[in-house]
Design an enzyme around this catalytic site. Sequence first.
Site, PDB file in Angstrom:
ATOM      1  CB  THR A 138       9.423 -13.647  -0.211  1.00 34.12           C
ATOM      2  OG1 THR A 138       8.458 -14.289   0.652  1.00 34.12           O
ATOM      3  CG2 THR A 138       8.682 -12.836  -1.239  1.00 34.12           C
ATOM      4  CB  CYS A 174      13.198 -10.320  10.655  1.00 42.62           C
ATOM      5  SG  CYS A 174      12.272 -11.462   9.621  1.00 42.62           S
ATOM      6  CD  GLU A 201      11.812 -14.966  11.747  1.00 44.53           C
ATOM      7  OE1 GLU A 201      10.577 -15.072  11.681  1.00 44.53           O
ATOM      8  OE2 GLU A 201      12.456 -13.959  11.389  1.00 44.53           O
ATOM      9  CG  HIS A 216      13.825  -6.824   7.392  1.00 43.82           C
ATOM     10  ND1 HIS A 216      14.591  -7.966   7.480  1.00 43.82           N
ATOM     11  CD2 HIS A 216      12.540  -7.242   7.220  1.00 43.82           C
ATOM     12  CE1 HIS A 216      13.787  -9.022   7.392  1.00 43.82           C
ATOM     13  NE2 HIS A 216      12.545  -8.611   7.222  1.00 43.82           N
TER      14      HIS A 216
HETATM   15  N1  CAA Z   1       4.967  -7.825 -13.897  1.00 40.31           N
HETATM   16  C1  CAA Z   1       5.485  -6.917 -13.042  1.00 40.31           C
HETATM   17  N2  CAA Z   1       4.979  -6.669 -11.796  1.00 40.31           N
HETATM   18  C2  CAA Z   1       3.916  -7.386 -11.422  1.00 40.31           C
HETATM   19  C3  CAA Z   1       3.316  -8.348 -12.259  1.00 40.31           C
HETATM   20  C4  CAA Z   1       3.879  -8.554 -13.538  1.00 40.31           C
HETATM   21  N3  CAA Z   1       3.375  -9.455 -14.401  1.00 40.31           N
HETATM   22  N4  CAA Z   1       2.283  -8.891 -11.589  1.00 40.31           N
HETATM   23  C5  CAA Z   1       2.225  -8.292 -10.365  1.00 40.31           C
HETATM   24  N5  CAA Z   1       3.218  -7.389 -10.275  1.00 40.31           N
HETATM   25  C6  CAA Z   1       3.555  -6.550  -9.145  1.00 40.31           C
HETATM   26  C7  CAA Z   1       2.383  -5.988  -8.358  1.00 40.31           C
HETATM   27  O1  CAA Z   1       1.878  -4.798  -8.972  1.00 40.31           O
HETATM   28  C8  CAA Z   1       2.992  -5.752  -7.001  1.00 40.31           C
HETATM   29  O2  CAA Z   1       3.759  -4.572  -7.038  1.00 40.31           O
HETATM   30  P1  CAA Z   1       3.530  -3.427  -5.932  1.00 40.31           P
HETATM   31  O3  CAA Z   1       3.709  -4.084  -4.585  1.00 40.31           O
HETATM   32  O4  CAA Z   1       4.570  -2.418  -6.244  1.00 40.31           O
HETATM   33  O5  CAA Z   1       2.125  -2.933  -6.114  1.00 40.31           O
HETATM   34  C9  CAA Z   1       4.008  -6.891  -6.873  1.00 40.31           C
HETATM   35  O6  CAA Z   1       4.218  -7.384  -8.189  1.00 40.31           O
HETATM   36  C10 CAA Z   1       3.522  -8.036  -6.011  1.00 40.31           C
HETATM   37  O7  CAA Z   1       2.262  -8.433  -6.474  1.00 40.31           O
HETATM   38  P2  CAA Z   1       1.116  -8.872  -5.474  1.00 40.31           P
HETATM   39  O8  CAA Z   1       1.008  -7.857  -4.379  1.00 40.31           O
HETATM   40  O9  CAA Z   1      -0.093  -9.205  -6.239  1.00 40.31           O
HETATM   41  O10 CAA Z   1       1.792 -10.204  -4.908  1.00 40.31           O
HETATM   42  P3  CAA Z   1       1.215 -11.295  -3.971  1.00 40.31           P
HETATM   43  O11 CAA Z   1      -0.112 -10.910  -3.437  1.00 40.31           O
HETATM   44  O12 CAA Z   1       1.308 -12.576  -4.694  1.00 40.31           O
HETATM   45  O13 CAA Z   1       2.256 -11.355  -2.747  1.00 40.31           O
HETATM   46  C11 CAA Z   1       3.581 -10.603  -0.928  1.00 40.31           C
HETATM   47  C12 CAA Z   1       3.198 -10.386  -2.399  1.00 40.31           C
HETATM   48  C13 CAA Z   1       2.392 -10.195  -0.055  1.00 40.31           C
HETATM   49  C14 CAA Z   1       4.768  -9.720  -0.593  1.00 40.31           C
HETATM   50  C15 CAA Z   1       3.931 -12.105  -0.699  1.00 40.31           C
HETATM   51  O14 CAA Z   1       5.043 -12.447  -1.480  1.00 40.31           O
HETATM   52  C16 CAA Z   1       4.210 -12.448   0.746  1.00 40.31           C
HETATM   53  O15 CAA Z   1       3.296 -12.699   1.533  1.00 40.31           O
HETATM   54  N6  CAA Z   1       5.530 -12.484   1.139  1.00 40.31           N
HETATM   55  C17 CAA Z   1       5.939 -12.830   2.494  1.00 40.31           C
HETATM   56  C18 CAA Z   1       5.655 -11.709   3.498  1.00 40.31           C
HETATM   57  C19 CAA Z   1       6.667 -10.590   3.451  1.00 40.31           C
HETATM   58  O16 CAA Z   1       7.780 -10.740   3.013  1.00 40.31           O
HETATM   59  N7  CAA Z   1       6.254  -9.409   3.980  1.00 40.31           N
HETATM   60  C20 CAA Z   1       7.137  -8.271   4.026  1.00 40.31           C
HETATM   61  C21 CAA Z   1       6.863  -7.394   5.226  1.00 40.31           C
HETATM   62  S1  CAA Z   1       6.978  -8.399   6.737  1.00 40.31           S
HETATM   63  C22 CAA Z   1       8.670  -8.590   6.977  1.00 40.31           C
HETATM   64  O17 CAA Z   1       9.473  -7.887   6.414  1.00 40.31           O
HETATM   65  C23 CAA Z   1       9.119  -9.669   7.916  1.00 40.31           C
HETATM   66  C24 CAA Z   1       9.640 -10.796   7.104  1.00 40.31           C
HETATM   67  O18 CAA Z   1      10.828 -10.892   6.823  1.00 40.31           O
HETATM   68  C25 CAA Z   1       8.691 -11.804   6.656  1.00 40.31           C
END
Ligand code: CAA
Length: 402
Positions: free
Chosen positions: A160, A117, A85, A247
């Site tokens: 990520t 992916c 991609e 994945h």
């Molecule tokens: N200590 C420990 N854990 C903590 C923490 C701390 N100080 N602060 C936050 N956390 C935890 C949260 O509780 C959360 O855990 P859970 O998911 O178990 O509840 C985790 O850390 C992440 O925190 P947030 O949800 O607040 O994180 P975020 O909003 O900043 O972003 C994300 C997380 C949405 C995954 C972001 O990284 C993102 O957009 N990533 C790219 C998209 C992605 O990978 N999506 C996956 C599905 S799509 C796919 O698989 C296709 C692909 O390859 C892209």
Amino acid sequence: MSMSPPVGIDSLGVAFPSQYLELADLADARGVAPSKFVDGLGTRRMAVPGEDEDTVTLAARAAREALALAGSNGEDVGLLAVGTETAVDHSKPVASFVQGLLQLPRAMRVFETKHACYGGTAALQLALDWIRSGSARGKKALVICSDIARYGLRTAGEPTQGAGAVALLLSEAPRLVALDAGMSGIFSQDVNDFWRPLYSKDAQVDGHFSVKCYLEALEGAYRGYQGLAAPTAHARFSDRFAAIAYHVPYGKMAVKAHRHLRTLDWDPAPDASFERLVAPSLHFPAEIGNVYTGSLYLALTSLLASGGEGLEGQQVGLFSYGSGSCAEFFSGTVLGGATARVRSLRIPERLAARRRLTVPEYEAVMVSREEMDARPAGDGKGAPFHYLGVAAHRRTYAPAES
Ligand code: CAA
């Protein structure tokens, strides 16, 4: 289980950049608790591509390794597909560049597949059926999953990222994993969870929604697989698998996926089997990060390299997810000698030899890469299999022997 001949993965190769970023360093620089990235997202390090690396160079290196492990010079390959991609051209496929760099024979189909992916899995399944149908007439298929996962600096997706390629040589006499014919649970829907507009190098993502879409697709694909499978004596459906590779956009996603899958199995302690069934597949993804199309196959490689010989003869489950979306749950049997063959690639040693970047170094590379597609090729000299730049609108690479 199907009685078809055991077509599957004969050999594989993995390529990743020689530099990485420690995610605890990124957390410090972004004013975030390191535990959020390390424990919250389940990420540890991410590979950072150099200014002379792209989807082509990673694909070519992975393919060279897969052919070498199989003892093949490429003459027995009749189909070369690259799932990606993060292609380098709107028209010319990454696969053609790979064919040229590896000096592969000309009597082969060469093309690129795209569905986020899932693109590599699409190519893999079609190639397997091409072999099973007899149309391949004994030829092998080389399917390469190659990507550079890039989000914007200081975005939620930043921790990520990753980069890498996994090449899979498929044949009717596989030595690594025999894939079960006709055993695919499939789920797809038109959804905007992750995408990359034509005008952007950075992916766009509706992050939390993408997690929801992934889990919904897993459920649909797993239910589909269950509908095809014969009953066994196991208490929980997924206990028929010695391991499950998902994945892995980031480690925590695999935790969430497995928890969801075991909940679908009515397991009252859905995390209890995680260490046994999933943890061995996460070692390499935790070092390299998301490699999009290659992510599932990097997880499978990690499983084969660290799962031990006890895995041989056992069935494993595989889950591929591509945003947008298309997902597939399928399975295969690990073959005798597979774990030693994959260990011979010495991936942990190669990971350990990488250079650790500082955050300013990483940021400089990211900025510099924004312009690389239009960079003039200069004197045409560079490290073998590396990107040189553009000359007369043609993307150029240093050949293997330069
Ligand atoms: N200590 C420990 N854990 C903590 C923490 C701390 N100080 N602060 C936050 N956390 C935890 C949260 O509780 C959360 O855990 P859970 O998911 O178990 O509840 C985790 O850390 C992440 O925190 P947030 O949800 O607040 O994180 P975020 O909003 O900043 O972003 C994300 C997380 C949405 C995954 C972001 O990284 C993102 O957009 N990533 C790219 C998209 C992605 O990978 N999506 C996956 C599905 S799509 C796919 O698989 C296709 C692909 O390859 C892209």
